[in-house]
Scaffold this active site. Structure first.
Site: not given
Ligand SMILES: [Zn+2]
Length: 585
Positions: A264, A288-289, A292, A311, A368, A376, A540
């Site tokens: 985002e 979604h982005e 944000h 999230e 990470d 989320y 991804r």
């Molecule tokens: Zn997100």
């Protein structure tokens, strides 16, 4: 010393950096950014100033009048290497500004340097950054915590055939010789993880009054088509959450190795090309982005311990946008998928229940490594639980007040509770908010997804059969995913599914990934070459992680997982390489 963010050397008793001026030369041969960062402090300071860095070569620190300043670069600490190296500058009394001359490492964790062969065009190299959660420090020495928001302006000196984009407002481009200098400015204060740049052979198409799609020239037409509805989305989001504060909402379609679905970055969202399904069926990632822009970029988590505030709120807002544009059933189907993902994440963290909490203790944890669907989807369910308890109208009132109260600041879970108590007194206890925030697992009062179409998919799964042609024609990609994800493993239906619906050839990466996981778990070998192809072509992490886990989880395919990774890893982003290596170790 007061360290409020477990992932930063920032000392809350020292002055905050308020503005950064970056001048960086992009060197594709050396794989470095080299230049200077001028840091302006919010108020004049003296004594030590602690900054975050990772693998930066610091060439010198001086005051704004050029006087060299003493500094000390500490080696990374053994127990927490992901924090990088603390850079301590000693400020003479009255210092308002310092200049740090430096270069990034060729291994900078925020950057991925792509060779021309790794791009769609094949002729020019490509560079992009990904700073969330704590990688900004590998490209800029600063207080790399969302608690210290900065404005910035920047110049990027790039090879002349390329464009240098930033998640900021474009000022101008100057060309000279074989180089070009692009000027950018970010007038709104942002958390450092939202600093972003991309350099490559890039073209653009306008898709709305406030939106433009950027991509490599050979991809830009299909990207512009796929994301053509972005302005409708913006209008729907503004109706729900209030005016859009960032002027422009441009989209950059990245090369396939981009490790996330989207990032985002303000004014310029980065998106994976795996969204280019050719039927606009995967644009919920854009929703979604976009969401944000309110939840995350405007109201930011104060540290990764409160990541759910970014999230969970954004998944909630994303599904409200999806509902407004595509109907409540679609939002519920996506919530059902989210619940499956959440349950899988909770199972993975069975031995680390602290990572099942919304308020996640992160002392000694690499963000990470802790990344999962929990913030989320559990965050989404917590907000849905509150919405069910008070009704939509009152919840929407709270949401507006919350966004207004905390705009352009970084907050903790306690700040959220305070706003909730002020707007909706008593509801936190009523929904057992404490259990949601600080308990493992999902509390029993979580509302289940409800939809007739979901019931139909579940009936199909329960019957243990493949859909008829008529049924299949009515299944959206989301329903296909729910069906494939829902089938018990190992499944005996793989051969029939493959033959009837050519799932190996699906252009929809979500459906394809669900199919490949089912096939791998079921020992269905004809799908393995396609799985290898996906792993070799796409970086991804949403696909890499489960596919590698599935391959490594069966003794028949364990060696294959290692071989594919050895072959493909050079094309993955540094964060993705590290995450997959951990899965395979
Ligand atoms: Zn997100």
């Amino acid at each position: 010393m007061t360290r409020l963010d477990p992932h930063s050397y920032n000392d809350a008793n020292q002055p905050d950096v308020a503005h950064v001026t970056l001048a960086l030369r992009v060197d594709f041969a050396a794989r470095t950014l080299a230049g200077a960062a001028r840091l302006r402090l919010r108020e004049a300071g003296s004594g030590p100033l602690d900054l975050d860095t990772r693998e930066l070569a610091i060439r010198g620190v001086r005051s704004s009048d050029g006087t060299p300043l003493a500094f000390e670069l500490a080696p990374p600490e053994q127990e927490v290497p992901w924090l990088g190296s603390r850079l301590r500058v000693n400020l003479p009394a009255g210092t308002r500004e310092i200049v740090i001359e430096y270069a990034t490492s060729p291994q900078a964790s925020a950057l991925q340097w792509l060779t021309p062969e790794m791009t769609a065009g094949g002729a020019q190299p490509f560079l992009f950054s990904q700073c969330q959660a704590i990688h900004a420090r590998s490209i800029v020495p600063l207080q790399d915590t969302p608690r210290v928001r900065v404005t910035y302006d920047a110049t990027l000196d790039v090879p002349r055939p390329l464009r240098g984009l930033m998640a900021a407002a474009f000022v101008r481009r100057e060309e000279g010789g074989d180089r070009a200098v692009e000027h950018w400015t970010m007038p709104q204060p942002i958390p450092p993880y939202l600093i972003a740049l991309a350099v490559g052979d890039l073209a653009s198409r306008d898709v709305g009054p406030r939106s433009r799609v950027w991509a490599e020239p050979s991809v830009v037409e299909s990207a512009a088509w796929e994301f053509a509805e972005v302005d409708r989305m913006l209008l729907a989001a503004e109706k729900l959450f209030g005016p859009y504060d960032w002027d422009r909402f441009d989209l950059l379609c990245m090369p396939p190795s981009f490790p996330y679905g989207g990032m985002e970055n303000p004014r310029l969202t980065f998106l994976t090309p795996t969204l280019l399904a050719g039927d606009r069926s995967l644009t919920s990632v854009v929703a979604h982005e976009l969401a944000h822009s309110w939840t995350g970029n405007l109201v930011s988590n104060a540290s990764a311990e409160h990541f759910w505030l970014n999230e969970g709120f954004t998944v909630f807002a994303e599904r409200r946008i999806v509902e407004a544009l595509y109907g409540g059933e679609m939002a519920q189907l996506q919530a059902a998928l989210g619940r499956l993902d959440l349950d899988a994440a909770l199972k993975r963290f069975a031995e680390r229940p602290q990572l099942q909490r919304l308020r996640t203790p992160m002392q000694g944890v690499d963000p990470d490594d802790a990344f999962s669907e929990v913030p989320y989807e559990k965050g989404y369910l917590f907000l849905r639980t509150i919405e069910e308890a008070v009704g939509r109208a009152r919840f929407d009132g709270f949401l507006r007040a919350y966004l207004q109260r905390y705009r352009f600041s970084a907050i903790t879970s306690d700040d959220f509770v305070r706003a909730l108590e002020d707007e909706l007194p008593g509801v936190f206890d009523q929904v057992e908010g404490r259990a949601w925030l600080d308990g493992a697992g999902v509390p029993p009062n979580a509302p289940p997804p409800r939809s007739t179409r979901l019931d139909n998919v579940r009936a199909l799964v329960q019957a243990g059969r493949v859909p008829t042609d008529g049924e299949a024609a009515r299944l959206s990609p989301t329903e296909w995913q729910l069906y494939l994800d829902g089938l018990p493993r190992p499944s005996t239906l793989c051969a029939e599914l493959d033959k009837t619906f050519s799932l190996n050839a699906s252009r929809n990466y979500e459906v394809l990934a669900s199919w490949l996981l089912l096939a791998i778990d079921s020992g269905y070998e004809p799908a393995l070459p396609r799985a290898e192809e996906v792993l070799a072509h796409v970086g991804r992490m949403k696909y890499l992680k489960p596919l590698y886990r599935a391959l490594a989880g069966r003794k028949e395919t364990r060696d294959l997982a290692g071989r594919v990774f050895e072959r493909a890893r050079h094309a993955y982003h540094p964060i993705a390489q590290q995450v997959v290596a951990q899965i395979l170790s």
